[in-house]
Write a protein that holds these residues in place. Sequence first.
Motif, short mmCIF file in Angstrom:
data_model
loop_
_atom_site.label_atom_id
_atom_site.label_comp_id
_atom_site.label_asym_id
_atom_site.label_seq_id
_atom_site.Cartn_x
_atom_site.Cartn_y
_atom_site.Cartn_z
N SER A 47 -10.33 -14.62 -22.15
CA SER A 47 -10.00 -13.23 -22.46
C SER A 47 -9.35 -13.14 -23.84
O SER A 47 -8.73 -14.11 -24.30
CB SER A 47 -9.05 -12.64 -21.41
OG SER A 47 -9.68 -12.56 -20.15
N PHE A 48 -9.51 -11.96 -24.45
CA PHE A 48 -8.98 -11.71 -25.78
C PHE A 48 -8.41 -10.30 -25.84
O PHE A 48 -8.88 -9.41 -25.13
CB PHE A 48 -10.08 -11.83 -26.85
CG PHE A 48 -10.72 -13.18 -26.89
CD1 PHE A 48 -10.24 -14.17 -27.74
CD2 PHE A 48 -11.81 -13.47 -26.09
CE1 PHE A 48 -10.83 -15.42 -27.78
CE2 PHE A 48 -12.41 -14.72 -26.13
CZ PHE A 48 -11.92 -15.70 -26.97
N VAL A 49 -7.44 -10.11 -26.73
CA VAL A 49 -6.92 -8.78 -27.01
C VAL A 49 -7.61 -8.30 -28.28
O VAL A 49 -7.54 -8.96 -29.33
CB VAL A 49 -5.39 -8.80 -27.20
CG1 VAL A 49 -4.89 -7.41 -27.59
CG2 VAL A 49 -4.71 -9.27 -25.94
N SER A 50 -8.29 -7.18 -28.19
CA SER A 50 -8.96 -6.58 -29.35
C SER A 50 -7.93 -5.84 -30.18
O SER A 50 -7.18 -5.01 -29.66
CB SER A 50 -10.04 -5.61 -28.86
OG SER A 50 -10.59 -4.90 -29.93
N ILE A 51 -7.88 -6.17 -31.48
CA ILE A 51 -6.89 -5.55 -32.38
C ILE A 51 -7.56 -5.10 -33.67
O ILE A 51 -8.61 -5.60 -34.05
CB ILE A 51 -5.75 -6.54 -32.73
CG1 ILE A 51 -6.30 -7.78 -33.45
CG2 ILE A 51 -4.96 -6.92 -31.49
CD1 ILE A 51 -5.25 -8.69 -34.05
N ARG A 52 -6.91 -4.14 -34.34
CA ARG A 52 -7.27 -3.83 -35.71
C ARG A 52 -6.65 -4.92 -36.59
O ARG A 52 -5.58 -5.46 -36.24
CB ARG A 52 -6.73 -2.46 -36.12
CG ARG A 52 -7.32 -1.31 -35.33
CD ARG A 52 -6.88 0.07 -35.87
NE ARG A 52 -5.50 0.13 -36.30
CZ ARG A 52 -4.47 0.45 -35.52
NH1 ARG A 52 -4.66 0.71 -34.24
NH2 ARG A 52 -3.24 0.51 -36.01
N PRO A 53 -7.25 -5.27 -37.73
CA PRO A 53 -6.70 -6.34 -38.57
C PRO A 53 -5.22 -6.15 -38.91
O PRO A 53 -4.47 -7.13 -38.95
CB PRO A 53 -7.58 -6.30 -39.82
CG PRO A 53 -8.90 -5.78 -39.32
CD PRO A 53 -8.54 -4.79 -38.25
N GLU A 54 -4.79 -4.90 -39.11
CA GLU A 54 -3.39 -4.67 -39.48
C GLU A 54 -2.42 -4.91 -38.33
O GLU A 54 -1.20 -4.91 -38.52
CB GLU A 54 -3.19 -3.27 -40.07
CG GLU A 54 -3.55 -2.14 -39.15
CD GLU A 54 -4.99 -1.66 -39.29
OE1 GLU A 54 -5.24 -0.49 -38.93
OE2 GLU A 54 -5.86 -2.43 -39.73
N LEU A 67 -8.73 -10.92 -30.97
CA LEU A 67 -10.04 -10.85 -31.59
C LEU A 67 -10.02 -9.62 -32.51
O LEU A 67 -10.15 -8.49 -32.03
CB LEU A 67 -11.11 -10.70 -30.51
CG LEU A 67 -12.41 -11.46 -30.70
CD1 LEU A 67 -13.20 -11.49 -29.41
CD2 LEU A 67 -13.22 -10.95 -31.82
N PRO A 68 -9.83 -9.81 -33.82
CA PRO A 68 -9.75 -8.65 -34.73
C PRO A 68 -11.10 -7.94 -34.88
O PRO A 68 -12.16 -8.57 -34.86
CB PRO A 68 -9.34 -9.28 -36.07
CG PRO A 68 -8.83 -10.64 -35.73
CD PRO A 68 -9.55 -11.07 -34.49
N ASP A 69 -11.02 -6.62 -35.03
CA ASP A 69 -12.22 -5.83 -35.28
C ASP A 69 -12.86 -6.26 -36.59
O ASP A 69 -12.17 -6.44 -37.60
CB ASP A 69 -11.88 -4.34 -35.37
CG ASP A 69 -11.52 -3.74 -34.03
OD1 ASP A 69 -11.67 -4.42 -33.00
OD2 ASP A 69 -11.08 -2.57 -34.01
N ARG A 70 -14.18 -6.37 -36.58
CA ARG A 70 -14.94 -6.69 -37.79
C ARG A 70 -15.64 -5.45 -38.34
O ARG A 70 -16.37 -5.53 -39.31
CB ARG A 70 -15.99 -7.75 -37.48
CG ARG A 70 -15.42 -9.06 -36.98
CD ARG A 70 -16.53 -10.01 -36.61
NE ARG A 70 -15.98 -11.26 -36.11
CZ ARG A 70 -16.73 -12.29 -35.77
NH1 ARG A 70 -18.05 -12.22 -35.87
NH2 ARG A 70 -16.18 -13.39 -35.31
N TYR A 71 -15.44 -4.33 -37.68
CA TYR A 71 -16.09 -3.08 -38.06
C TYR A 71 -15.02 -2.07 -38.46
O TYR A 71 -13.86 -2.20 -38.09
CB TYR A 71 -16.90 -2.52 -36.88
CG TYR A 71 -18.09 -3.37 -36.51
CD1 TYR A 71 -19.37 -3.02 -36.94
CD2 TYR A 71 -17.94 -4.54 -35.76
CE1 TYR A 71 -20.47 -3.81 -36.62
CE2 TYR A 71 -19.03 -5.32 -35.44
CZ TYR A 71 -20.31 -4.96 -35.87
OH TYR A 71 -21.38 -5.75 -35.55
N GLU A 72 -15.43 -1.05 -39.19
CA GLU A 72 -14.52 0.04 -39.54
C GLU A 72 -13.88 0.59 -38.27
O GLU A 72 -14.43 0.47 -37.18
CB GLU A 72 -15.29 1.17 -40.23
CG GLU A 72 -15.81 0.81 -41.61
CD GLU A 72 -14.73 0.80 -42.66
OE1 GLU A 72 -13.80 1.63 -42.58
OE2 GLU A 72 -14.80 -0.06 -43.55
#
Length: 196
Positions: A47-54, A67-72
């Motif tokens: 499992s992973f926590v989805s985050i914005r890069p900031e 798991l940082p977002d790779r999309y806008e």
Amino acid sequence: MTAPLYGLLLSGGASRRMARDKAALEYRGEAQLLRAWRLLSGICAQSFVSIRPEQAEDGLRNSLPTLPDRYEAVGPIAGILSAQDAYPDAAWLVLACDLPLLDEKTLHDLVAARAPGIDAIAFRSRFDDLPEPLCAIWEPSSHPFLKERHDAGRFCPRATLKHLRTRLLPPPGNALDNINTPDDFERVSQILERTA
């Protein structure tokens, strides 16, 4: 062969209506992000926590695998696509972090509904009968269409589920009631206190 099931806990929302981080709200003395993580990681292989890069330096989130977002920043679809890109052979049990009434049985019912030839499994909303995309399983076969919709500027995961081969399950009571405002938080806190 069934794809391995990974978990994705979406925590990148801005929490504007709540005016504070929904992932950090505490119920029964525990941050909601950690409550949801326990449910998800008890069912999924990884499992992973989805985050914005900031959000990478956020202490609550980075205490868990992220798991940082790779999309806008286009909403939940950014997290789902990022996860699918990172692990394309996995199915993803995608879970919003603002579902404090969610229980283990609801997730087990979702997992038990997996079957060949299905792109996604979701519950119907108890409010409008539409698919609930943020407590759903997105199989690897959903990726091409989800990506196509993203590239066309269509960012609604609920609308995507309506166009995929989606198995819809009956609403699981109030388990998927999400928390968006301070009033919602107070209401659900009282429900959880009564059922403690």
